[in-house]
Design a protein around this motif. Structure first.
Motif, PDB file in Angstrom:
ATOM      1  N   GLY A  10       0.810  -1.209   0.000  1.00 43.66           N
ATOM      2  CA  GLY A  10       0.000   0.000   0.000  1.00 43.66           C
ATOM      3  C   GLY A  10       0.844   1.259   0.000  1.00 43.66           C
ATOM      4  N   ALA A  11       1.905   1.255   0.793  1.00 42.00           N
ATOM      5  CA  ALA A  11       2.800   2.411   0.840  1.00 42.00           C
ATOM      6  C   ALA A  11       3.448   2.644  -0.518  1.00 42.00           C
ATOM      7  CB  ALA A  11       3.867   2.207   1.913  1.00 42.00           C
ATOM      8  N   TYR A  14       1.004   4.048  -2.894  1.00 40.53           N
ATOM      9  CA  TYR A  14       0.684   5.430  -2.549  1.00 40.53           C
ATOM     10  C   TYR A  14       1.773   6.399  -2.981  1.00 40.53           C
ATOM     11  CZ  TYR A  14      -2.078   8.839   0.016  1.00 40.53           C
ATOM     12  OH  TYR A  14      -2.881   9.894   0.350  1.00 40.53           O
ATOM     13  N   GLY A  15       2.958   5.863  -3.325  1.00 37.76           N
ATOM     14  CA  GLY A  15       4.011   6.732  -3.845  1.00 37.76           C
ATOM     15  C   GLY A  15       5.352   6.635  -3.144  1.00 37.76           C
ATOM     16  N   VAL A  43       5.743   7.640   4.443  1.00 33.53           N
ATOM     17  CA  VAL A  43       4.302   7.519   4.190  1.00 33.53           C
ATOM     18  C   VAL A  43       3.600   8.786   4.661  1.00 33.53           C
ATOM     19  CG1 VAL A  43       2.195   6.276   4.837  1.00 33.53           C
ATOM     20  CG2 VAL A  43       4.257   5.005   4.247  1.00 33.53           C
ATOM     21  N   GLU A  46       4.106  11.528   2.146  1.00 31.94           N
ATOM     22  CA  GLU A  46       3.250  11.348   0.964  1.00 31.94           C
ATOM     23  C   GLU A  46       1.816  11.762   1.262  1.00 31.94           C
ATOM     24  OE1 GLU A  46       4.152  10.579  -2.109  1.00 31.94           O
ATOM     25  OE2 GLU A  46       6.238  10.387  -1.509  1.00 31.94           O
ATOM     26  N   VAL A  47       1.306  11.358   2.405  1.00 33.96           N
ATOM     27  CA  VAL A  47      -0.065  11.709   2.787  1.00 33.96           C
ATOM     28  C   VAL A  47      -0.196  13.220   2.932  1.00 33.96           C
ATOM     29  CG1 VAL A  47      -1.773  11.542   4.660  1.00 33.96           C
ATOM     30  CG2 VAL A  47      -0.579   9.494   3.867  1.00 33.96           C
ATOM     31  N   ARG A  50      -0.141  15.016  -0.484  1.00 30.81           N
ATOM     32  CA  ARG A  50      -1.396  14.825  -1.215  1.00 30.81           C
ATOM     33  C   ARG A  50      -2.524  15.604  -0.565  1.00 30.81           C
ATOM     34  NH1 ARG A  50      -1.778   9.186  -4.130  1.00 30.81           N
ATOM     35  NH2 ARG A  50       0.401   8.932  -4.627  1.00 30.81           N
TER      36      ARG A  50
END
Length: 71
Positions: A10-11, A14-15, A43, A46-47, A50
């Protein structure tokens, strides 16, 4: 271990780049915890980036919406 692998997939989706991901055994066996923490921080980055992007986009859309109403 399956949950760890799902987190890593998932990480990555997510990028988070491959070279920033820890190995499953690092967390499962408690080795190389510095890399585990670095991955979690990546992570978060990235969150955050975004979320900021969506926040700025929503502000622009609100502005455009308001300016359209008053013109």
């Amino acid at each position: 271990m399956e949950n760890i692998e799902l987190f890593l997939k998932g990480a990555n989706a997510y990028g988070v780049p491959d070279n920033s991901l820890f190995q499953t055994v690092d967390l499962y066996e408690g080795r190389n915890m510095a890399m585990v923490i670095a991955t979690i921080l990546q992570v978060g980055t990235e969150v955050s980036s975004r979320a900021r992007h969506w926040h700025i986009m929503s502000l622009c859309l609100c502005y455009l919406s308001l300016s359209y109403r008053f013109n």
